[in-house]
Write a protein that holds these residues in place. Structure first.
Motif, short mmCIF file in Angstrom:
data_model
loop_
_atom_site.label_atom_id
_atom_site.label_comp_id
_atom_site.label_asym_id
_atom_site.label_seq_id
_atom_site.Cartn_x
_atom_site.Cartn_y
_atom_site.Cartn_z
N ALA A 225 0.83 -1.21 0.00
CA ALA A 225 0.00 0.00 0.00
C ALA A 225 0.86 1.26 0.00
O ALA A 225 0.58 2.23 -0.72
CB ALA A 225 -0.93 0.00 1.21
N LEU A 226 1.93 1.25 0.78
CA LEU A 226 2.83 2.40 0.84
C LEU A 226 3.47 2.63 -0.53
O LEU A 226 3.53 3.78 -1.01
CB LEU A 226 3.90 2.17 1.90
CG LEU A 226 4.96 3.27 2.05
CD1 LEU A 226 4.31 4.60 2.42
CD2 LEU A 226 6.00 2.87 3.10
N TRP A 227 3.95 1.58 -1.15
CA TRP A 227 4.56 1.70 -2.48
C TRP A 227 3.52 2.21 -3.50
O TRP A 227 3.84 3.04 -4.36
CB TRP A 227 5.12 0.37 -2.92
CG TRP A 227 5.48 0.33 -4.39
CD1 TRP A 227 4.94 -0.46 -5.36
CD2 TRP A 227 6.47 1.13 -5.04
NE1 TRP A 227 5.51 -0.20 -6.57
CE2 TRP A 227 6.46 0.77 -6.42
CE3 TRP A 227 7.36 2.11 -4.61
CZ2 TRP A 227 7.30 1.36 -7.35
CZ3 TRP A 227 8.20 2.71 -5.53
CH2 TRP A 227 8.17 2.33 -6.89
N THR A 228 2.29 1.72 -3.39
CA THR A 228 1.24 2.15 -4.31
C THR A 228 0.97 3.64 -4.17
O THR A 228 0.83 4.35 -5.18
CB THR A 228 -0.06 1.35 -4.04
OG1 THR A 228 0.21 -0.05 -4.19
CG2 THR A 228 -1.17 1.76 -5.00
N LEU A 229 0.91 4.14 -2.95
CA LEU A 229 0.69 5.58 -2.72
C LEU A 229 1.82 6.40 -3.31
O LEU A 229 1.59 7.45 -3.94
CB LEU A 229 0.58 5.85 -1.22
CG LEU A 229 -0.68 5.35 -0.53
CD1 LEU A 229 -0.53 5.46 0.99
CD2 LEU A 229 -1.92 6.13 -0.99
N LEU A 230 3.05 5.96 -3.11
CA LEU A 230 4.20 6.68 -3.65
C LEU A 230 4.23 6.65 -5.17
O LEU A 230 4.47 7.65 -5.84
CB LEU A 230 5.50 6.08 -3.08
CG LEU A 230 5.75 6.29 -1.57
CD1 LEU A 230 6.88 5.39 -1.10
CD2 LEU A 230 6.05 7.75 -1.27
N LYS A 231 3.96 5.48 -5.72
CA LYS A 231 4.01 5.30 -7.17
C LYS A 231 3.00 6.19 -7.89
O LYS A 231 3.36 6.90 -8.84
CB LYS A 231 3.74 3.83 -7.51
CG LYS A 231 3.70 3.54 -9.00
CD LYS A 231 3.57 2.05 -9.26
CE LYS A 231 2.24 1.50 -8.76
NZ LYS A 231 2.06 0.07 -9.14
N TYR A 232 1.75 6.17 -7.40
CA TYR A 232 0.71 6.92 -8.13
C TYR A 232 0.73 8.42 -7.84
O TYR A 232 0.00 9.18 -8.48
CB TYR A 232 -0.66 6.33 -7.85
CG TYR A 232 -0.85 4.99 -8.53
CD1 TYR A 232 -0.77 4.91 -9.93
CD2 TYR A 232 -1.05 3.82 -7.81
CE1 TYR A 232 -0.91 3.68 -10.57
CE2 TYR A 232 -1.19 2.60 -8.45
CZ TYR A 232 -1.12 2.54 -9.83
OH TYR A 232 -1.26 1.33 -10.48
#
Length: 236
Positions: A225-232
């Motif tokens: 979830a953390l990576w998803t927030l950063l990526k998008y």
């Protein structure tokens, strides 16, 4: 107005009938309901129980193999015909009685997107957060919500909530890629990047224990979830 209620399921034979009964009996006071169940490769009797229900106005989509919650939700979204969409988990953690409460700001024209927040409270150290995993889960959610607020410029207390109501027209042209629990941060990130205000309404839930079949892995899914927030934040 028509509300499409998407119910992803995976091995939920113990609770699926109770959830559907609650949804069917739910009085939304003039708002039409569309019920879409996506079975994501269950190997128990979930599908049979749904098919044996006397209530026939349920759209049932069956995945022949397990693809993940996000994939199930996306399959449901493609079949929706409602003006608004909400995802209802099949494990009774979220009580459908709150759906009408979340709809009220939309009906009143005060919001387009509404989240049901579980976290406008302190940790329940004498209840569910007395369990170490749930305690970590609570602060993990608070941390992810804080990261969301900083990255996207709108204060949220519960980004990971499963109760999100949003208009179908908003996501009609939105490319959603998530196949698992990363659906929650992805759709939140893309709504906020498009400058949609998210109104939060407090709700309470009855968390299911890991011994009862809870599928979310706090550490693994939290990192994703953390990576998803950063990526998008930087790509679409």
């Amino acid at each position: 107005m028509k509300l499409s209620i998407i119910i992803p399921t995976f091995n939920e034979e113990r609770t699926i009938i109770q959830v559907l009964d609650k949804i069917i009996k739910l009085d939304l006071r003039g708002v039409e309901k569309e019920i879409i169940v996506i079975d994501d490769g269950s190997i128990d009797s979930t599908v049979e129980k749904i098919k044996n229900m006397k209530y026939k106005n349920i759209i049932l989509i069956i995945h022949t193999r397990n693809q993940g919650k996000g994939a199930a939700v996306l399959s449901g979204i493609k079949k929706t015909t409602g003006d608004y969409i909400i995802v209802q988990d099949a494990d009774l953690e979220y009580d459908p009685k709150y759906i009408h409460k979340l709809l009220q700001p939309i009906i009143a024209g005060k919001a387009q997107v509404v989240y049901g927040t579980r976290l406008k409270r302190r940790p329940n150290i004498y209840k569910e957060e007395n369990n170490t995993l749930f305690f970590i889960h609570y602060f993990g959610n608070r941390f992810l919500s804080l990261v969301t607020s900083i990255l996207y410029g709108q204060w949220l207390t519960d980004m990971e909530t499963g109760y999100k109501i949003f208009p179908k027209k908003i996501i009609a042209g939105m490319k959603l890629n998530s196949k698992s629990f990363d659906f929650e941060p992805e759709i939140t990130a893309k709504l906020l990047k498009r400058k949609y205000y998210i109104l939060e309404i407090p709700i309470t839930t009855t968390p299911r224990g890991y011994d009862q079949g809870k599928k979310l892995n706090t550490i693994k899914d939290g990192i994703i979830a953390l990576w998803t927030l950063l990526k998008y934040r930087f790509v679409d």
